[in-house]
Design an enzyme around this catalytic site. Structure first.
Site, short mmCIF file in Angstrom:
data_model
loop_
_atom_site.label_atom_id
_atom_site.label_comp_id
_atom_site.label_asym_id
_atom_site.label_seq_id
_atom_site.Cartn_x
_atom_site.Cartn_y
_atom_site.Cartn_z
N HIS A 185 0.82 -1.08 0.03
CA HIS A 185 -0.21 0.02 0.09
C HIS A 185 0.77 1.27 -0.18
O HIS A 185 1.84 1.23 0.55
CB HIS A 185 -1.01 -0.03 1.30
CG HIS A 185 -2.21 -0.81 1.13
ND1 HIS A 185 -1.83 -2.19 0.84
CD2 HIS A 185 -3.57 -0.72 1.52
CE1 HIS A 185 -3.05 -2.85 0.85
NE2 HIS A 185 -4.05 -1.82 1.19
N ALA A 205 -12.04 -0.09 5.54
CA ALA A 205 -11.33 -0.79 4.59
C ALA A 205 -10.40 0.43 4.00
O ALA A 205 -10.79 1.30 3.89
CB ALA A 205 -11.64 -1.72 3.88
N HIS A 206 -9.48 -0.08 3.23
CA HIS A 206 -8.72 0.57 2.47
C HIS A 206 -9.60 1.51 1.33
O HIS A 206 -10.45 0.91 0.66
CB HIS A 206 -7.40 0.22 1.61
CG HIS A 206 -7.67 -0.95 0.82
ND1 HIS A 206 -6.78 -1.91 0.36
CD2 HIS A 206 -8.76 -1.36 -0.04
CE1 HIS A 206 -7.36 -2.89 -0.42
NE2 HIS A 206 -8.57 -2.48 -0.67
N ASN A 207 -9.11 3.00 1.00
CA ASN A 207 -9.80 3.68 0.08
C ASN A 207 -11.37 4.11 0.09
O ASN A 207 -11.90 4.58 -0.61
CB ASN A 207 -9.65 3.08 -1.37
CG ASN A 207 -8.31 2.54 -1.92
OD1 ASN A 207 -7.38 3.11 -1.60
ND2 ASN A 207 -8.13 1.54 -2.66
#
Length: 336
Positions: free
Chosen positions: A197, A238-240
């Site tokens: 990431h 979570a991511h984004n």
């Protein structure tokens, strides 16, 4: 470009080196002057970037791209891209991208700590971090390199914050982890590879995040939580993910990657979303809802999969009628 507060640029990679690291086959390697020194999603490629695509990419005009299907390669090469082909492009990207940037190490050193901030015994403030005026950092907190904590923020005991900025007057609960990598696993034929990431976690001002929450940093871009959001204990972001200002989430919410949530939404307990959906402004999800589709502004949804609440309640009523369950069923009974 990855934020230099959190990531260090490694030596630029030649296409030959990328081919070796990734296992992708680049036909007609680029001249010696071409190097990769950045990473980017397939929607934002540029000269010197490394990207990947598992489906047919469009409007890609620069950089090095790793694809799954060779029939897509010719058009990209004609547009000026350097294209590698492999059966598992995400795995190949993960192997190579890990050598483009490295995470700054967690090490002691000079940090910018305002003299009015309170740092309790046992807290670790890494080199390059910044702590604003009046902030309180409780025992056993870990603040990673480059992290910025806004004025008046309160970081409760045992929280861990990295790759992040925390706004003014925000409270982070005990044992909450902010800025770790998301659950991005590339599946190869015989291997499971964690995708590196390169993004951040951006937490706004006046936010309350409860105990034992987890908020991942972005894969390429950022995970963002807007001003004045209230997030209960035991929530996973979570991511984004992007959450608009004033949104409230009760305990055990689980928000999957790349979900966009508008402002002033209300999520009751144990709500969840699938990834890559858009939830509008002023939306309410009733308890135990699982949103799997886009939800327009101002609506109230319920159920799993979630649907407009009036439809869900109508279905429950019809099921009770068909099964002979009377309305009194389900009421709480007193136990002595």
């Amino acid at each position: 470009m990855a934020d230099p507060r959190f990531y260090e640029s490694a030596r630029p990679l030649s296409l030959t080196k990328i081919e070796t690291l990734s296992g992708a086959s680049f036909e007609g390697l680029a001249p010696d002057g071409f190097f990769v020194d950045d990473v980017a999603p397939i929607t934002a490629t540029k000269t010197g970037s490394l990207s990947y695509a598992e489906r047919r990419p469009t409007d890609v005009k620069a950089g090095a791209v790793i694809l799954a299907k060779p029939e897509f390669a010719a058009a990209l090469r004609d547009a000026g891209c350097h294209v590698g082909v492999t059966e598992h492009p995400r795995v190949a990207f993960a192997h190579a991208a890990a050598h483009v940037f490295t995470e700054r190490p967690l090490e002691a050193g000079a940090a910018d700590i305002d003299p009015t901030a309170t740092i309790h015994d046992g807290a670790f403030i890494a080199k390059g971090a910044r702590i604003g005026s009046g902030a309180i950092i409780e025992p056993n907190v870990v603040i990673g390199p480059g992290v910025e904590i806004g004025s008046g923020a309160l970081i409760r005991a045992n929280a861990v914050i990295s790759f992040a900025t925390i706004g003014a007057d925000t409270e982070i609960g005990s044992c909450t982890v902010i800025g770790k990598t998301g659950f991005a696993i590339a599946l190869g034929t015989e291997e499971r590879v964690k995708v590196p990431h390169f993004g951040r976690s951006i937490i706004g001002s006046g936010v309350l995040i409860g105990a034992s929450c987890s908020i991942d940093r972005g894969l390429f871009g950022d995970t963002e939580i807007g001003d004045n959001c209230q997030i209960d204990n035991f929530c996973q972001i979570a991511h984004n993910v992007r959450i608009g200002s004033g949104t409230v989430m009760a305990a055990f919410a689980g928000i999957s990657g790349s979900t966009t949530i508008g402002h002033d939404c209300l999520f009751a307990g144990r709500c969840a979303t699938t990834d890559n959906i858009k939830i509008g402004n002023n939306v309410t999800l009733l308890a135990d809802s699982a949103a799997m589709y886009d939800i327009p502004d101002g609506e109230k949804w319920a159920g799993s999969p979630a649907m407009p609440a009036r439809n869900f309640l109508r279905q429950i009523s019809q099921l009770r009628r068909l099964s002979g369950i009377k309305g009194a069923q389900g009421k709480k009974t007193r136990r002595d």
